[in-house]
Write an enzyme that holds these catalytic residues in place. Structure first.
Site, PDB file in Angstrom:
ATOM      1  N   HIS A  71       0.833  -1.199   0.000  1.00 29.84           N
ATOM      2  CA  HIS A  71       0.000   0.000   0.000  1.00 29.84           C
ATOM      3  C   HIS A  71       0.872   1.255   0.000  1.00 29.84           C
ATOM      4  CE1 HIS A  71       0.478  -1.454   4.209  1.00 29.84           C
ATOM      5  NE2 HIS A  71       0.758  -0.180   4.462  1.00 29.84           N
ATOM      6  N   THR A  90      -4.680   1.334  -0.243  1.00 29.13           N
ATOM      7  CA  THR A  90      -4.269   0.420  -1.306  1.00 29.13           C
ATOM      8  C   THR A  90      -4.940   0.822  -2.615  1.00 29.13           C
ATOM      9  OG1 THR A  90      -4.116  -1.410   0.283  1.00 29.13           O
ATOM     10  CG2 THR A  90      -4.179  -1.990  -2.061  1.00 29.13           C
ATOM     11  N   CYS A 245      -9.189  -7.549   6.126  1.00 23.57           N
ATOM     12  CA  CYS A 245      -9.061  -6.094   6.068  1.00 23.57           C
ATOM     13  C   CYS A 245     -10.433  -5.469   6.284  1.00 23.57           C
ATOM     14  CB  CYS A 245      -8.474  -5.642   4.728  1.00 23.57           C
ATOM     15  SG  CYS A 245      -8.040  -3.882   4.700  1.00 23.57           S
TER      16      CYS A 245
END
Length: 279
Positions: A71, A90, A245
Site C-alpha cells: 500500500h 491500497t 481487512c
C-alpha cells in the site's frame, strides 16, 4: 541533403530515437522514503461519501511501482491537527495501468485524510509515498486464499484477486474465496467488478454478507461469524492463507473467530509468512 550535413542528421536521428525509447519506457515513480506530489486528474463519484480518485503520474508511460499486496501513504496538513496526518491506502489500479493510479476512498465524518481527499478539486495535489506493507503476493504462494473484507477493506483483496486472475495464462492456479461484509446493499463497493471477475473465473468465488439485507436476499446476514468462515473459506492447512481487512472492531472479531476454528493465532502485526494476515 548536403553531404556536409549528413553526420549531424545521423546524430540528431539517434538522439531523437533514443529520447523516444526513453520516453516510452515504464518508470517506477514511488519513493519509499520521500513524499511526492501527485495531481488529481479525475474523480468518479460512486455514492454520497465514496469515490474513485485518479491521480496523474509525471509521464504517460510511468507506473506507480507498487508490489501486489502493498500500500501507499497519503499525507496532508489538516486544520486543528498538531502535525501532518498520514494514512495508508491500497490502490485499486496496478502497474498494468500506466500514467495514473486509482484510489477508492470512503469519506468518514471523523476521517481526516478521507475528508481531505474528498475536498480536493481536479488539478490539486496529494502527497504520496511508498511502497509499504509486509504482504507481497507472488503467484501460487498458497493453494487457496480465504479473504474477509469489510467496506473499503476490499481494496487490498481486489488488488490480489486481479493479479491472480491476470496470471492464469502464466500458470497461477490459486483459488480464492472472499467474504465481503457491508451494512446495506448500496454499500457494496465495486460489486459489478467482483461479480464479473467471479463469473469469468471458476477459481474465484465471492460471498456477500449484509447487516440490513433486502427481501429475498440469498447471501449472509448480520456480521461475519465463525460458522460463515467455516462454510465458505478454506480449512486450516499449511498451504492456505486467510487475509483480513476492514474496520478495527471487525479485524479484532475475525482474529478471534479464525483462532477458534483452528487457524494459527494472528499476530498483533502481521508478517508475510503468517497463516492469518491482517492488513
Amino acid at each position: 541533403m548536403k553531404m556536409d550535413w549528413l553526420p549531424y542528421a545521423v546524430v540528431l536521428a539517434a538522439v531523437l530515437g533514443g529520447w523516444k525509447v526513453f520516453n516510452n519506457t515504464s518508470r517506477k515513480v514511488l519513493r519509499p522514503n520521500d513524499f511526492q506530489q501527485f495531481e488529481l486528474k479525475e474523480k468518479t463519484i460512486l455514492s454520497h461519501n465514496t469515490a474513485i480518485y485518479r491521480f496523474k503520474l509525471p509521464r504517460a508511460h510511468d507506473i506507480l511501482g507498487l508490489p501486489i499486496g502493498q500500500h501507499i501513504s497519503l499525507a496532508a496538513t489538516i486544520a486543528g491537527q498538531p502535525k501532518e496526518v498520514v494514512r495508508s491506502y491500497t490502490p485499486i489500479s496496478s502497474d498494468e495501468d500506466k500514467g495514473y493510479f486509482d484510489l477508492l476512498i470512503k469519506s468518514y465524518p471523523t476521517g481526516n485524510i478521507s475528508k481531505h481527499v474528498a475536498s480536493l478539486m481536479v488539478g490539486q495535489n496529494m502527497k504520496v509515498k511508498g511502497p509499504k506493507g509486509a504482504m507481497v503476493y507472488t503467484p501460487n504462494m498458497v493453494r487457496h486464499f480465504g479473504m474477509i473484507a469489510g467496506g473499503t477493506g476490499i481494496t487490498p483483496m481486489l488488488q490480489i484477486i486481479k493479479a491472480i486472475i491476470r496470471g492464469r495464462e502464466a500458470g497461477d492456479v490459486t483459488e480464492v474465496d472472499l467474504l465481503f461484509a457491508n451494512v446495506n446493499p448500496e454499500d457494496i463497493l465495486l460489486k459489478e467488478d467482483l461479480d464479473a471477475l467471479a463469473k469469468n473465473d471458476a477459481k474465484f468465488r465471492v460471498h456477500y454478507v449484509l447487516n440490513n439485507p433486502p427481501e429475498k436476499w440469498e447471501g449472509g446476514v448480520g456480521f461475519v461469524t465463525a460458522d460463515m468462515i467455516k462454510a465458505k473459506l478454506p480449512a486450516p492447512a499449511k498451504d492456505i492463507k486467510v487475509l483480513i481487512c476492514g474496520p478495527p472492531p471487525m479485524i479484532s472479531a475475525m482474529k478471534k473467530a479464525t483462532e477458534s476454528l483452528g487457524y494459527t493465532k494472528a499476530r498483533p502485526v502481521s508478517k508475510l509468512e503468517d497463516q492469518v494476515f491482517c492488513f
